[in-house]
Scaffold this motif. Structure first.
Motif, PDB file in Angstrom:
ATOM      1  N   ALA A 149     -91.991-116.972 -70.603  1.00 33.15           N
ATOM      2  CA  ALA A 149     -92.303-117.787 -69.425  1.00 33.15           C
ATOM      3  C   ALA A 149     -92.478-116.947 -68.166  1.00 33.15           C
ATOM      4  N   SER A 150     -92.415-115.649 -68.290  1.00 40.23           N
ATOM      5  CA  SER A 150     -92.348-114.624 -67.231  1.00 40.23           C
ATOM      6  C   SER A 150     -90.874-114.346 -66.953  1.00 40.23           C
ATOM      7  N   THR A 151     -90.587-113.111 -66.601  1.00 40.54           N
ATOM      8  CA  THR A 151     -89.202-112.625 -66.567  1.00 40.54           C
ATOM      9  C   THR A 151     -88.201-113.614 -65.966  1.00 40.54           C
ATOM     10  N   LEU A 152     -88.421-114.011 -64.740  1.00 35.15           N
ATOM     11  CA  LEU A 152     -87.394-114.798 -64.065  1.00 35.15           C
ATOM     12  C   LEU A 152     -87.378-116.240 -64.557  1.00 35.15           C
ATOM     13  N   ASN A 153     -88.538-116.771 -64.934  1.00 35.99           N
ATOM     14  CA  ASN A 153     -88.546-118.135 -65.469  1.00 35.99           C
ATOM     15  C   ASN A 153     -87.918-118.196 -66.859  1.00 35.99           C
ATOM     16  N   THR A 154     -88.052-117.139 -67.649  1.00 35.87           N
ATOM     17  CA  THR A 154     -87.374-117.105 -68.940  1.00 35.87           C
ATOM     18  C   THR A 154     -85.861-117.107 -68.713  1.00 35.87           C
ATOM     19  N   ASN A 155     -85.409-116.335 -67.734  1.00 38.35           N
ATOM     20  CA  ASN A 155     -83.984-116.367 -67.372  1.00 38.35           C
ATOM     21  C   ASN A 155     -83.556-117.773 -66.963  1.00 38.35           C
ATOM     22  N   LEU A 156     -84.401-118.410 -66.155  1.00 36.96           N
ATOM     23  CA  LEU A 156     -84.084-119.754 -65.660  1.00 36.96           C
ATOM     24  C   LEU A 156     -83.933-120.734 -66.831  1.00 36.96           C
ATOM     25  N   ILE A 157     -84.873-120.674 -67.753  1.00 35.58           N
ATOM     26  CA  ILE A 157     -84.829-121.601 -68.895  1.00 35.58           C
ATOM     27  C   ILE A 157     -83.555-121.365 -69.708  1.00 35.58           C
ATOM     28  N   LEU A 158     -83.241-120.101 -69.964  1.00 34.38           N
ATOM     29  CA  LEU A 158     -82.039-119.800 -70.757  1.00 34.38           C
ATOM     30  C   LEU A 158     -80.775-120.260 -70.025  1.00 34.38           C
ATOM     31  N   LEU A 159     -80.703-119.987 -68.725  1.00 38.69           N
ATOM     32  CA  LEU A 159     -79.521-120.395 -67.954  1.00 38.69           C
ATOM     33  C   LEU A 159     -79.376-121.909 -67.941  1.00 38.69           C
ATOM     34  N   ASN A 160     -80.527-122.590 -67.996  1.00 39.90           N
ATOM     35  CA  ASN A 160     -80.510-124.058 -67.932  1.00 39.90           C
ATOM     36  C   ASN A 160     -80.346-124.701 -69.311  1.00 39.90           C
ATOM     37  N   SER A 161     -80.304-123.887 -70.358  1.00 42.80           N
ATOM     38  CA  SER A 161     -80.161-124.418 -71.729  1.00 42.80           C
ATOM     39  C   SER A 161     -78.676-124.502 -72.062  1.00 42.80           C
ATOM     40  N   LYS A 162     -78.042-125.535 -71.557  1.00 43.33           N
ATOM     41  CA  LYS A 162     -76.589-125.656 -71.690  1.00 43.33           C
ATOM     42  C   LYS A 162     -76.230-126.607 -72.820  1.00 43.33           C
ATOM     43  N   SER A 163     -75.221-126.234 -73.579  1.00 41.99           N
ATOM     44  CA  SER A 163     -74.754-127.069 -74.680  1.00 41.99           C
ATOM     45  C   SER A 163     -73.244-126.866 -74.778  1.00 41.99           C
TER      46      SER A 163
END
Lengths: 170, 571
Positions: B309-323
């Motif tokens: 998703a591009s460096t920082l957006n990939t980080n954002l998606i992962l950080l927002n993938s909460k379970s």
């Protein structure tokens, strides 16, 4: 404001870019972000033609370069620069009038050219900035005009080459 | 009801989901769809079809209302993107405007983004250099970040694989720290660049000046014709999209190739909210998408997920993938996700003039932009008081002189027949920055974007190492220019903010040890192996090379590993 109101108020829409209000000597041209007297626009037209005059090739007036100056001033300069430009324009006219003993636009090309050649000596608030912006935009408008880029110095959209060491014939 | 849910689920199920359609994501999409896997490529922006959606590509300079200049109001409204050198009237439709996609700058950071099919691959500077083991072994040798889990031999065949497909122009230079590749003919050095090359070779052992390697077709091969591309014709209007496909973009190359397989589904306006994790199977099962226009939530499912998703957006998606399993973001058992973000240091320029070779000039336009000097600092051993080093780009051309005081006929003559002045030389540094825990991105606790996704907080800054490196570049480049006989040498600090290098990397770094890294040597999240991170987010360190070629090679490598594991039913 709709067209009817505009007419009622003595405003005339011209190509959607600016409006003129008033009549005769007092006519004002309203741009989006500043206004000039109609006579000042005529002055700018003459000034621009002095910078790039008609010779055996087209000059500023035929190419509408003063309109390009005003378009760029309106869209690409800050409100501060717009105000300084308008003020500088007005002071330039006064100064030229005193020096030439008539309006700049009513003198010969030779006289006007002479005035511009001595611009380096002028030290009046905003005049330098006004002239700098005008000259820069006239030159830009000229070099980036369809006319120059087609007929005089053709722009190559597809150069299809790069040569790093072209030897010049001396 | 369950029947309907299953029906929806089956319609939204693919073999692989790739998030992001730029340089790296489109490579993943190409690899999977070529191998017959049903591949869903998600793009948060609009479609940009090759040629058809390049509205400015054939416009002449005089056809632009402001002759390419951005209006004042746009500069005031969008100060961040206006600081990007490539953001002009001809390309502005391919950039994200500040107001549309806000983020929080804990420290000054220019986040330059391209939200459309093809992403920033339409806009990149197309410089492509391989890494060497001097780069992969850097962190271990110099004691920063963590050791890379791969070495040059792991990635070399994938560099070749990518280079042959995209087309790279360059010389076989035989420089160990900048390995050679599968090159098309190089673009030539300019006369003074050649002079600098000789000067440096004669007086500065271990330093090299080469023709810059770029992703342009200097001589298209059958594979490129098959892609519908022809030779680069030196327009240098690349940022508008190239109707010849003269340079590599996802739009011209990898996406159409993937589409031709019939296995690719391209879904635009799909803002990925998070990766969906299933506790029972201990796997990711898909992604949650918010439709950018309708704001509708849609889940898509797949066996394997690639995040590009591009460096920082990939980080954002992962950080927002909460379970329940991953309350701090997917794969974030070690609390390191979002940390160790790094970039490239472009804070210095050296310019000069040269009075020699007055009987030469250049003609046409050089897609490679000129010369390149690979890193020589601290290469074989530590020889300065800062870590790592810098590379540099160098370009030269004859100045065209006009008489600034002239008016009237004299000015006209001067403008139409400019005199050739001295050569002007321009160079910029590209420094390696050190990934640090304190350079990080996090999610804001309160503010969200229009799609209900938390805003990203970016907390990244230069440090003393960067400042020392800049001073070294000033000194050394100045000395080399001086030795070459250049005059009027000007050392100019560039006030560029972090981010405006557009080389942001890290946050989900590769590593051997799950305790100190997020993804493994195959770019799989250590604790969730069917999710791969192969864009800039996976980078453990930054080296001095432009990063996109490495992102693409890592992606092709990881995708082919995933294909093998899927066949073996391990994924």
């Amino acid at each position: 404001m709709n067209r009817r109101d505009a007419l009622k108020n003595g405003l005339l829409l011209l190509g959607g870019v600016f409006v003129i209000s008033g009549c005769g000597e007092d006519q004002t041209v309203h741009y989006n972000n500043f206004k000039l007297k109609a006579t000042e626009v005529v002055f700018l037209k003459v000034l621009a033609e002095t910078i790039i005059p008609q010779t055996d090739t087209l000059g500023s007036e035929k190419l509408g370069l003063h309109e390009f100056v005003l378009k760029m001033l309106d869209d690409c300069h800050s409100p501060t620069e717009q105000a300084q430009f308008c003020d500088g324009l007005s002071r330039f006219r006064k100064w030229a009038q005193e020096r030439l003993e008539k309006a700049f636009e009513n003198t010969s090309l030779k006289e006007r050219t002479h005035v511009l050649q001595s611009m380096g000596e002028v030290d009046i608030e905003n005049v330098d900035l006004f002239y700098k912006i005008t000259k820069k935009r006239v030159i830009q408008g000229y070099l980036k005009s369809k006319y120059v880029m087609t007929d005089l110095v053709p722009y190559q959209l597809v150069p299809d080459r790069y040569v790093g060491d072209v030897a010049l014939s001396s | 009801m369950s029947f309907n849910i299953n029906k929806v689920k089956s319609a939204n199920t693919y073999d692989v989901i790739v998030v992001g359609s730029g340089a790296s994501g489109s490579w993943a999409a190409k690899e999977f769809s070529e191998q017959g896997l049903r591949t869903l490529l998600l793009e948060r922006g609009r479609d940009v079809e090759h040629i058809k959606d390049y509205p400015t590509t054939n416009m002449y300079p005089y056809e632009f209302e402001h002759r390419l200049e951005m209006p004042y109001e746009d500069k005031v409204t969008n100060p961040i993107v206006n600081r990007c050198y490539a953001y002009k009237e001809d390309s502005q439709h391919f950039f994200v405007k500040d107001q549309e996609h806000p983020y929080i700058q804990v420290k000054d950071f220019d986040w330059i983004r391209g939200y459309q099919v093809g992403g920033k691959s339409l806009l990149w500077a197309r410089q492509v250099q391989r890494w060497s083991d001097f780069d992969f072994e850097g962190p271990a040798r110099d004691g920063f970040a963590v050791d890379w889990p791969i070495r040059y031999t792991d990635i070399a065949p994938w560099y070749s694989y990518v280079e042959r497909f995209i087309g790279v122009s360059g010389n076989q230079d035989n420089i160990p720290e900048l390995p050679d590749g599968e090159f098309l003919p190089p673009f030539p050095l300019g006369r003074v660049e050649q002079h600098l090359k000789e000067t440096v070779a004669n007086h500065f052992p271990g330093r090299h000046v080469i023709s810059a390697r770029c992703a342009h077709l200097s001589k298209a091969q059958p594979i490129h014709f098959k892609q519908g591309r022809t030779d680069c014709v030196n327009r240098l209007l690349c940022q508008r999209g190239c109707p010849f496909g003269g340079y590599y973009s996802a739009n011209a190359v990898t996406i159409p190739w993937a589409k031709k397989t019939g296995n690719l589904t391209l879904r635009t306006h799909a803002v990925v909210h998070s990766v969906l994790y299933e506790e029972t199977t201990k796997k990711a099962v898909g992604v949650k998408v918010i439709d950018a226009n309708s704001k509708e939530e849609i889940d898509y499912f797949a066996r394997v997920i690639f995040l590009n998703a591009s460096t920082l957006n990939t980080n954002l998606i992962l950080l927002n993938s909460k379970s329940n399993r991953f309350p701090e973001g997917l794969g974030n058992d070690n609390q390191l996700l979002g940390k160790y973000v790094a970039f490239h240091n472009y804070t210095a320029l050296v310019m000069a003039e040269y009075e020699g070779f007055q009987n030469y000039k250049t003609t046409g336009r050089n897609p490679a932009a000129g010369a390149y000097m690979p890193r020589f600092r601290n290469l074989h051993k530590q020889d300065t008081d800062f870590l790592r080093g810098w590379s540099a780009g160098i370009s030269t051309q004859r100045k065209e002189l006009i008489d600034p005081e002239a008016v009237g006929i004299d000015l006209k003559n001067s403008l139409l027949n400019p005199r050739l002045g001295p050569w002007s030389i321009f160079s910029y540094m590209m420094g390696e920055t050190l990934p640090k825990e304190s350079n990080l991105v996090t999610l804001d606790n309160l503010q969200t974007d229009s799609w209900g996704i938390p805003l990203l907080r970016i907390d990244v800054d230069y440090d003393d190492n960067d400042r020392k490196m800049r001073d070294d570049y000033f000194q050394e480049m100045g000395d080399m220019f001086d030795k070459a006989g250049f005059t009027n040498i000007k050392k100019v600090p560039d006030k560029r903010r972090p981010g405006n290098d557009i080389h942001e990397m890290g946050g989900a770094r590769m590593g051997v040890d799950p305790r100190t890294s997020i993804v493994n040597k195959w770019n799989q999240i250590h604790s969730c192996k069917n999710v791969f991170v192969t864009d800039g987010a996976c980078m453990t360190s930054t080296s001095t090379q432009n990063p996109t070629l490495t992102f693409m090679a890592l992606t092709a490598r990881a995708a082919n590993y995933a294909l093998g594991e899927m066949k073996k039913r391990n994924l």
